[in-house]
Motif scaffolding. Structure first.
Motif, PDB file in Angstrom:
ATOM      1  N   VAL A 128       0.686  -1.078   0.063  1.00  9.81           N
ATOM      2  CA  VAL A 128       0.000   0.069   0.038  1.00  9.81           C
ATOM      3  C   VAL A 128       0.821   1.419  -0.052  1.00  9.81           C
ATOM      4  O   VAL A 128       1.636   1.604   0.903  1.00  9.81           O
ATOM      5  CB  VAL A 128      -0.860  -0.071   1.227  1.00  9.81           C
ATOM      6  CG1 VAL A 128      -1.838   1.339   1.068  1.00  9.81           C
ATOM      7  CG2 VAL A 128      -1.674  -1.150   1.216  1.00  9.81           C
ATOM      8  N   THR A 160       2.100   5.068   0.802  1.00 14.14           N
ATOM      9  CA  THR A 160       1.979   5.898   1.951  1.00 14.14           C
ATOM     10  C   THR A 160       0.792   6.739   1.707  1.00 14.14           C
ATOM     11  O   THR A 160      -0.166   6.884   2.673  1.00 14.14           O
ATOM     12  CB  THR A 160       3.259   6.521   2.238  1.00 14.14           C
ATOM     13  OG1 THR A 160       4.193   5.698   2.367  1.00 14.14           O
ATOM     14  CG2 THR A 160       3.050   7.205   3.674  1.00 14.14           C
ATOM     15  N   ARG A 207      -1.883   6.831  -0.199  1.00 14.06           N
ATOM     16  CA  ARG A 207      -3.232   6.070  -0.002  1.00 14.06           C
ATOM     17  C   ARG A 207      -3.532   5.700   1.211  1.00 14.06           C
ATOM     18  O   ARG A 207      -4.929   5.827   1.581  1.00 14.06           O
ATOM     19  CB  ARG A 207      -3.154   4.730  -1.124  1.00 14.06           C
ATOM     20  CG  ARG A 207      -2.401   4.909  -2.439  1.00 14.06           C
ATOM     21  CD  ARG A 207      -3.258   6.067  -3.392  1.00 14.06           C
ATOM     22  NE  ARG A 207      -4.630   5.645  -3.600  1.00 14.06           N
ATOM     23  CZ  ARG A 207      -5.639   6.583  -3.574  1.00 14.06           C
ATOM     24  NH1 ARG A 207      -5.384   7.840  -3.507  1.00 14.06           N
ATOM     25  NH2 ARG A 207      -6.852   6.061  -3.884  1.00 14.06           N
ATOM     26  N   LEU A 208      -2.841   5.156   2.012  1.00 14.65           N
ATOM     27  CA  LEU A 208      -3.034   4.755   3.387  1.00 14.65           C
ATOM     28  C   LEU A 208      -3.392   5.859   4.218  1.00 14.65           C
ATOM     29  O   LEU A 208      -4.372   5.987   5.010  1.00 14.65           O
ATOM     30  CB  LEU A 208      -2.170   3.771   4.023  1.00 14.65           C
ATOM     31  CG  LEU A 208      -2.369   3.241   5.224  1.00 14.65           C
ATOM     32  CD1 LEU A 208      -3.880   2.188   4.898  1.00 14.65           C
ATOM     33  CD2 LEU A 208      -1.336   2.130   5.949  1.00 14.65           C
ATOM     34  N   ALA A 228      -3.978  -1.542   6.800  1.00 16.75           N
ATOM     35  CA  ALA A 228      -3.299  -1.819   5.432  1.00 16.75           C
ATOM     36  C   ALA A 228      -3.537  -3.353   5.288  1.00 16.75           C
ATOM     37  O   ALA A 228      -3.427  -3.458   3.995  1.00 16.75           O
ATOM     38  CB  ALA A 228      -2.006  -1.449   5.964  1.00 16.75           C
ATOM     39  N   TYR A 239      -6.794  -3.281   3.219  1.00 19.97           N
ATOM     40  CA  TYR A 239      -7.061  -2.438   2.246  1.00 19.97           C
ATOM     41  C   TYR A 239      -6.450  -2.940   0.805  1.00 19.97           C
ATOM     42  O   TYR A 239      -6.802  -2.603  -0.086  1.00 19.97           O
ATOM     43  CB  TYR A 239      -6.598  -1.062   2.641  1.00 19.97           C
ATOM     44  CG  TYR A 239      -6.440   0.136   1.579  1.00 19.97           C
ATOM     45  CD1 TYR A 239      -7.545   0.524   0.573  1.00 19.97           C
ATOM     46  CD2 TYR A 239      -5.429   0.983   1.528  1.00 19.97           C
ATOM     47  CE1 TYR A 239      -7.761   1.606  -0.016  1.00 19.97           C
ATOM     48  CE2 TYR A 239      -5.483   2.167   0.677  1.00 19.97           C
ATOM     49  CZ  TYR A 239      -6.553   2.404  -0.223  1.00 19.97           C
ATOM     50  OH  TYR A 239      -6.587   3.313  -0.866  1.00 19.97           O
ATOM     51  N   GLU A 240      -5.292  -3.370   1.067  1.00 13.15           N
ATOM     52  CA  GLU A 240      -4.450  -3.981  -0.150  1.00 13.15           C
ATOM     53  C   GLU A 240      -5.262  -5.105  -0.910  1.00 13.15           C
ATOM     54  O   GLU A 240      -5.234  -4.897  -2.172  1.00 13.15           O
ATOM     55  CB  GLU A 240      -3.070  -4.556   0.485  1.00 13.15           C
ATOM     56  CG  GLU A 240      -2.220  -4.974  -0.790  1.00 13.15           C
ATOM     57  CD  GLU A 240      -0.937  -5.972  -0.427  1.00 13.15           C
ATOM     58  OE1 GLU A 240      -0.450  -6.555  -1.349  1.00 13.15           O
ATOM     59  OE2 GLU A 240      -0.953  -6.261   0.704  1.00 13.15           O
TER      60      GLU A 240
END
Length: 378
Positions: A42, A44, A46-47, A260, A263-264
């Protein structure tokens, strides 16, 4: 053992939400990745965007009210409290449908299809296609109990699901699943409880031991996708299948890590053109993440991989069976292979949109597939 079905009302204490906000405020971040895009995981930025939304905009009480509105229950089966949604259709003669989620999903995966499946006339459909819905949380996931001893693999879960449907008084029902829901539903198909009339999958493992001679294009694509998953995408699965406790410490302590980790997969496994937000809203993804965070189920959900990773294997099912191929699903089994295992395929279809999270990504297509697959079993 009590067979009581108990209503369950969600009411998360405000102190738990305050603790979440504190942890998000105090998160320690790594340096920015030295590559572009998602090559190392992911990105940085985006997270950070997702976490900022979680901290300052996201409203858990909205999700809590939605789940309570569906009707939530618990019942003790084989020593484990099983949480489930139970939605009775207003239409007489509705067919009971058991929906099982996977990882990193939850009952949230099905929230968009509950209305159209249970009350089709309210969504422009036909009352003859109505379903009663039972949507359980896997043991160790969401608001179900966490096994305190080993042995809770998909075979045992399938037996618990059959018992759940009996307790609810359903003398005849059908079942559907993807991801771990696929493995549980496959075991249901193998065990074939007398009440089970048919099964449907949006993910299937059907690679035969002997592929025979020359492979056609469909078979070559299927093998390539399976190889890509094994060599590139399955690192998370090997970790959870071998060291679920180790990764569990990070997931229990850090909401950023838990976000994370999930989300990935929403980005990588969905049909989203490279951006999860193209298909899911941030609120939808965080609703699902919250069911892991609030219940501290990062480790307990990972243990299902330790218990049952070997259960994703070809197995023969004689019951009526349906399958829908969503184009971005991680596997794409050819019908030719399926015919070797399944004696009674009643529905086999490919749709033009969607990925691993079928009901979550493409609810209209998913609803249509449920109606078409099970119409002949009513």
């Amino acid at each position: 053992m009590s067979k009581e079905i108990r209503p369950f009302v969600l009411a998360i204490d405000e102190s738990e939400l305050s603790d979440l906000h504190r942890r998000l405020d105090q998160a320690r971040w790594p340096e920015r990745e030295p590559v572009s895009g998602w090559e190392q995981g992911v990105p940085t930025d985006r997270l950070r965007g997702l976490i900022d939304h979680w901290r300052h905009t996201y409203d858990w009480r909205r999700c809590e009210a939605m789940l309570n509105g569906f009707g939530q229950f618990k019942t003790l089966i084989d020593g484990i409290d099983i949480h489930f949604l139970h939605i009775r259709s207003p239409h007489e003669g509705a067919l009971p449908l058991l929906l099982t989620h996977g990882w990193p999903g939850s009952v949230i995966e099905f929230h968009k299809v509950i209305g159209p499946l249970s009350n089709p006339t309210a969504y422009g459909g036909d009352a003859a296609d109505a379903f009663h819905l039972v949507v359980p949380s896997l043991p160790g996931y969401g608001f179900s109990g966490k096994p305190s001893t080993s042995g809770w693999g998909v075979e045992r879960i399938a037996k618990a699901w059959a018992e759940l449907m009996r307790r609810l008084g359903y003398a005849r029902y059908v079942a559907q699943g993807g991801d771990w829901g696929s493995a549980v539903t496959a075991q249901l198909g193998v065990q074939a409880p007398q009440e089970l009339a048919g099964v449907h999958f949006n993910m299937l493992t059907v690679v035969p031991e002997d592929l025979g001679g020359d492979l056609n294009e469909e078979e070559r694509v299927a093998i390539a996708k399976a190889r890509h998953f094994a060599e590139v995408e399955s690192a998370y699965a090997r970790l959870q299948a071998t060291r679920p406790q180790t990764i569990g410490y990070a997931l229990a302590d850090s909401p950023v890590a838990q976000a994370a980790w999930i989300y990935e997969k929403f980005r990588t496994w969905s049909d989203c053109d490279g951006e999860a937000e193209n298909i899911f809203s941030r609120d939808e993804m965080l609703d699902n993440i919250m069911l892991y965070w609030l219940t501290n189920s990062g480790a307990s959900s990972a243990r299902l991989y330790w218990e049952s990773m070997g259960s994703f294997r070809p197995m023969k099912i004689d019951l009526p069976l349906g399958y829908t191929q969503f184009p971005r699903e991680i596997l794409s089994p050819p019908r030719k292979w399926a015919d070797r295992l399944f004696r009674n395929i009643i529905h086999w279809n490919a749709v033009d949109k969607g990925g691993h999270f079928a009901a979550f990504e493409q609810p209209v297509l998913f609803v249509g597939e449920m109606r078409n697959c099970f119409r002949s079993l009513r």
